[in-house]
Design an enzyme around this catalytic site. Sequence first.
Site, short mmCIF file in Angstrom:
data_model
loop_
_atom_site.label_atom_id
_atom_site.label_comp_id
_atom_site.label_asym_id
_atom_site.label_seq_id
_atom_site.Cartn_x
_atom_site.Cartn_y
_atom_site.Cartn_z
N SER A 177 0.84 -1.20 0.00
CA SER A 177 0.00 0.00 0.00
C SER A 177 0.87 1.25 0.00
O SER A 177 2.02 1.22 0.45
CB SER A 177 -0.89 0.01 1.25
OG SER A 177 -1.51 1.27 1.45
N TYR A 190 -2.07 -1.38 10.36
CA TYR A 190 -2.20 -1.69 8.94
C TYR A 190 -0.98 -1.22 8.15
O TYR A 190 -0.39 -1.98 7.37
CB TYR A 190 -3.47 -1.02 8.40
CG TYR A 190 -3.65 -1.12 6.90
CD1 TYR A 190 -4.21 -2.26 6.33
CD2 TYR A 190 -3.30 -0.06 6.07
CE1 TYR A 190 -4.40 -2.34 4.96
CE2 TYR A 190 -3.50 -0.13 4.70
CZ TYR A 190 -4.04 -1.27 4.14
OH TYR A 190 -4.22 -1.35 2.78
#
Length: 285
Positions: A177, A190
Amino acid sequence: MSEQHTLPPQHQSQQPGREGQMSPPPQSAAKDYVGSGRLQGKKALITGGDSGIGRATAVAFAKEGADVAIAYLDEHEDARRTREMVEAEGRRSIAMACDVAHEQACRDLVDSVIQQWGGLDILVNNAGEQHPRDSIEDISAEQLLRTFQTNIFSMFYLTKAALPHLPKGGRIINTTSVTAYRGSPKLLDYSSTKGAIVAFTRSLALSLAKQGILVNAVAPGPIWTPLIPSTFDEKKVESFGGHVPLGRPGEPDEVAPCYVFLASDASSYMTGQVLHPNGGEIING
């Protein structure tokens, strides 16, 4: 750039989210994608393949000639639809519900693919979850462990299970990401897993280079997938993606070609690298 309003406000009360409940629906059917046989005869396994980026990648792979197995948690209707879309391209498809946070489930998943198809050429580690918290003090030990189990432990488990079956020229593609590079103040756990995925990709690429197995990753920016309305409140969803230079969230169909490229012979001289479909953010990664 200040955030723009880009989407209708909406929220889903459960994770993983459901693509069928999103408005507008994500563009993940690869309707305008024209295949050219780049993956003809290959067998691929995609985790989180029921919707969003996973679905778009599954359909694009099928258009390129690959058989596609998808793994998903419990989004049965989304998974059924993805399987139908793959089979509509004339390719074989398997849809298996499992929790990739657990090693035995990952072993069983790979074993099932091998038993049914006799081989595996491409592994796409795409499953993930996220749970925003205002402070590190709000992240419980249970949430921390669960996020790491789903997002990065699963990649170790699946790679270990798949490796004996991957041939020379096989591909492993991991979804990281943009948050791995620029951070995210409310997604500490995350973002940490996504940073770990970058290091995992680079290290695994070095480890498997002599075997001729290529390992790369994709680091999407703000992409309109079920994870978004099931993670954020209506106000956050309404402005989602408005902060990037292109001023809007990306669609899964705009990310899937990265996976096709990394799975195909076009990327034969790349390993340990990360592609960045992120709407124009410069992250020096």
